[in-house]
Scaffold this motif. Structure first.
Motif, PDB file in Angstrom:
ATOM      1  N   ILE A  24       4.446  -9.513  -3.444  1.00 20.64           N
ATOM      2  CA  ILE A  24       5.073  -9.315  -5.137  1.00 20.64           C
ATOM      3  C   ILE A  24       5.335  -7.778  -5.410  1.00 20.64           C
ATOM      4  O   ILE A  24       4.998  -7.464  -6.098  1.00 20.64           O
ATOM      5  CB  ILE A  24       3.989  -9.667  -6.066  1.00 20.64           C
ATOM      6  CG1 ILE A  24       2.149  -9.247  -6.164  1.00 20.64           C
ATOM      7  CG2 ILE A  24       4.048 -11.259  -5.721  1.00 20.64           C
ATOM      8  CD1 ILE A  24       1.743  -9.394  -7.140  1.00 20.64           C
ATOM      9  N   GLY A  25       5.430  -6.758  -4.129  1.00 18.87           N
ATOM     10  CA  GLY A  25       5.528  -5.487  -4.444  1.00 18.87           C
ATOM     11  C   GLY A  25       4.578  -4.478  -3.897  1.00 18.87           C
ATOM     12  O   GLY A  25       4.028  -3.676  -3.617  1.00 18.87           O
ATOM     13  N   ALA A  26       3.209  -5.174  -3.731  1.00 18.60           N
ATOM     14  CA  ALA A  26       2.103  -4.150  -3.299  1.00 18.60           C
ATOM     15  C   ALA A  26       2.594  -4.058  -1.772  1.00 18.60           C
ATOM     16  O   ALA A  26       2.080  -4.480  -0.947  1.00 18.60           O
ATOM     17  CB  ALA A  26       0.941  -4.813  -3.777  1.00 18.60           C
ATOM     18  N   ARG A  27       1.468  -2.711  -0.973  1.00 13.87           N
ATOM     19  CA  ARG A  27       1.581  -2.260   0.222  1.00 13.87           C
ATOM     20  C   ARG A  27      -0.013  -2.398   0.606  1.00 13.87           C
ATOM     21  O   ARG A  27      -0.403  -1.469   0.088  1.00 13.87           O
ATOM     22  CB  ARG A  27       2.722  -0.835  -0.178  1.00 13.87           C
ATOM     23  CG  ARG A  27       1.704   0.107  -0.416  1.00 13.87           C
ATOM     24  CD  ARG A  27       2.391   1.463   0.542  1.00 13.87           C
ATOM     25  NE  ARG A  27       1.929   2.509   0.167  1.00 13.87           N
ATOM     26  CZ  ARG A  27       0.912   3.279   0.265  1.00 13.87           C
ATOM     27  NH1 ARG A  27      -0.502   2.909   0.955  1.00 13.87           N
ATOM     28  NH2 ARG A  27       0.285   4.244  -0.471  1.00 13.87           N
ATOM     29  N   ASN A  28      -0.062  -2.480   1.958  1.00 16.69           N
ATOM     30  CA  ASN A  28      -1.661  -2.804   2.088  1.00 16.69           C
ATOM     31  C   ASN A  28      -1.587  -0.574   2.747  1.00 16.69           C
ATOM     32  O   ASN A  28      -0.853  -0.766   3.275  1.00 16.69           O
ATOM     33  CB  ASN A  28      -1.520  -3.150   3.390  1.00 16.69           C
ATOM     34  CG  ASN A  28      -3.217  -3.160   3.918  1.00 16.69           C
ATOM     35  OD1 ASN A  28      -3.044  -3.272   5.587  1.00 16.69           O
ATOM     36  ND2 ASN A  28      -3.673  -3.660   3.386  1.00 16.69           N
ATOM     37  N   GLU A  29      -2.870  -0.401   2.347  1.00 19.08           N
ATOM     38  CA  GLU A  29      -3.319   0.573   2.895  1.00 19.08           C
ATOM     39  C   GLU A  29      -4.570   0.296   4.074  1.00 19.08           C
ATOM     40  O   GLU A  29      -5.560  -0.026   3.527  1.00 19.08           O
ATOM     41  CB  GLU A  29      -4.330   1.126   1.768  1.00 19.08           C
ATOM     42  CG  GLU A  29      -4.726   2.669   2.246  1.00 19.08           C
ATOM     43  CD  GLU A  29      -3.590   3.336   3.207  1.00 19.08           C
ATOM     44  OE1 GLU A  29      -4.105   3.533   3.953  1.00 19.08           O
ATOM     45  OE2 GLU A  29      -2.399   4.163   2.390  1.00 19.08           O
ATOM     46  N   PRO A  30      -4.048   0.532   4.814  1.00 18.44           N
ATOM     47  CA  PRO A  30      -4.682   0.180   6.324  1.00 18.44           C
ATOM     48  C   PRO A  30      -6.071   1.520   6.351  1.00 18.44           C
ATOM     49  O   PRO A  30      -7.021   0.564   7.055  1.00 18.44           O
ATOM     50  CB  PRO A  30      -3.737   0.323   7.950  1.00 18.44           C
ATOM     51  CG  PRO A  30      -2.801   0.427   7.137  1.00 18.44           C
ATOM     52  CD  PRO A  30      -2.558   1.023   5.677  1.00 18.44           C
ATOM     53  N   LYS A  31      -6.353   2.737   5.733  1.00 18.66           N
ATOM     54  CA  LYS A  31      -7.262   3.429   6.152  1.00 18.66           C
ATOM     55  C   LYS A  31      -8.404   2.210   5.589  1.00 18.66           C
ATOM     56  O   LYS A  31      -9.608   2.735   6.023  1.00 18.66           O
ATOM     57  CB  LYS A  31      -7.243   4.561   5.559  1.00 18.66           C
ATOM     58  CG  LYS A  31      -6.113   5.013   6.550  1.00 18.66           C
ATOM     59  CD  LYS A  31      -5.563   7.065   5.840  1.00 18.66           C
ATOM     60  CE  LYS A  31      -5.437   6.581   4.320  1.00 18.66           C
ATOM     61  NZ  LYS A  31      -5.052   8.454   3.462  1.00 18.66           N
ATOM     62  N   PHE A  32      -8.051   1.706   4.480  1.00 20.19           N
ATOM     63  CA  PHE A  32      -9.259   0.818   3.515  1.00 20.19           C
ATOM     64  C   PHE A  32      -9.072  -0.117   3.738  1.00 20.19           C
ATOM     65  O   PHE A  32      -9.270  -0.819   2.776  1.00 20.19           O
ATOM     66  CB  PHE A  32      -8.874   1.754   2.009  1.00 20.19           C
ATOM     67  CG  PHE A  32      -9.813   2.887   2.219  1.00 20.19           C
ATOM     68  CD1 PHE A  32     -10.652   4.028   2.008  1.00 20.19           C
ATOM     69  CD2 PHE A  32      -8.084   3.434   1.783  1.00 20.19           C
ATOM     70  CE1 PHE A  32     -10.232   4.977   2.061  1.00 20.19           C
ATOM     71  CE2 PHE A  32      -7.937   5.037   1.804  1.00 20.19           C
ATOM     72  CZ  PHE A  32      -9.662   5.787   1.909  1.00 20.19           C
TER      73      PHE A  32
END
Length: 148
Positions: A24-32
């Motif tokens: 749905i358009g979110a991106r994962n932030e791997p740092k968190f």
């Protein structure tokens, strides 16, 4: 600095939820993100923290509600157009969510909204509002009774 919001959601299957929110358009932030949590960035100011239920439980002593059978919050997010509202609901439904658990809101070109649930039952409401209506602000609402 703009104030940020971090919406913390308990989830059953972290990987399934990450895939849903990416769709749905979110991106994962791997740092968190790790095996117990994933930060999903929906916009510059809206972040969704997907937390496994055992990890979520470390932040509260209250029982975790089953969002499929009870409601605690409706998360409303703005869209640039009514077409974007429809597209977001369709993408959510095609990726494991449920379309329109709440009523469609169509106010004749002034405001338009629909809803979807994520795979864990969390209720989201994408909406579009005519910019001129937003400038005018809210107007009194006539009271509605069960007899109406």
């Amino acid at each position: 600095m703009a104030r940020l919001i971090f919406v913390n959601l308990p989830v059953d299957d972290l990987e399934r939820s990450k895939l849903f929110y990416e769709a749905i358009g979110a991106r994962n932030e791997p740092k968190f993100s790790n095996e117990a949590a994933a930060m999903m960035v929906l916009s510059d100011t809206i972040h969704i923290m997907l937390l496994t239920k055992p990890f979520y439980s470390t932040f509260t002593s209250k029982p975790i509600a089953d969002a499929h059978s009870s409601s605690q919050v409706i998360l409303c997010v703005s869209c640039a157009s009514a077409a974007e509202v429809d597209q977001l609901v369709e993408v959510a439904a095609a990726n494991g969510g449920r379309a329109d658990p709440g009523p469609k809101q169509d106010m004749g070109g002034m405001m338009y909204g629909r809803s979807f649930e994520d795979p864990d039952g969390h209720h989201w409401e994408p909406m579009w509002m005519d910019p001129q209506m937003a400038e005018q602000g809210a107007h009194p609402v006539e009271s509605v009774t069960a007899d109406s």
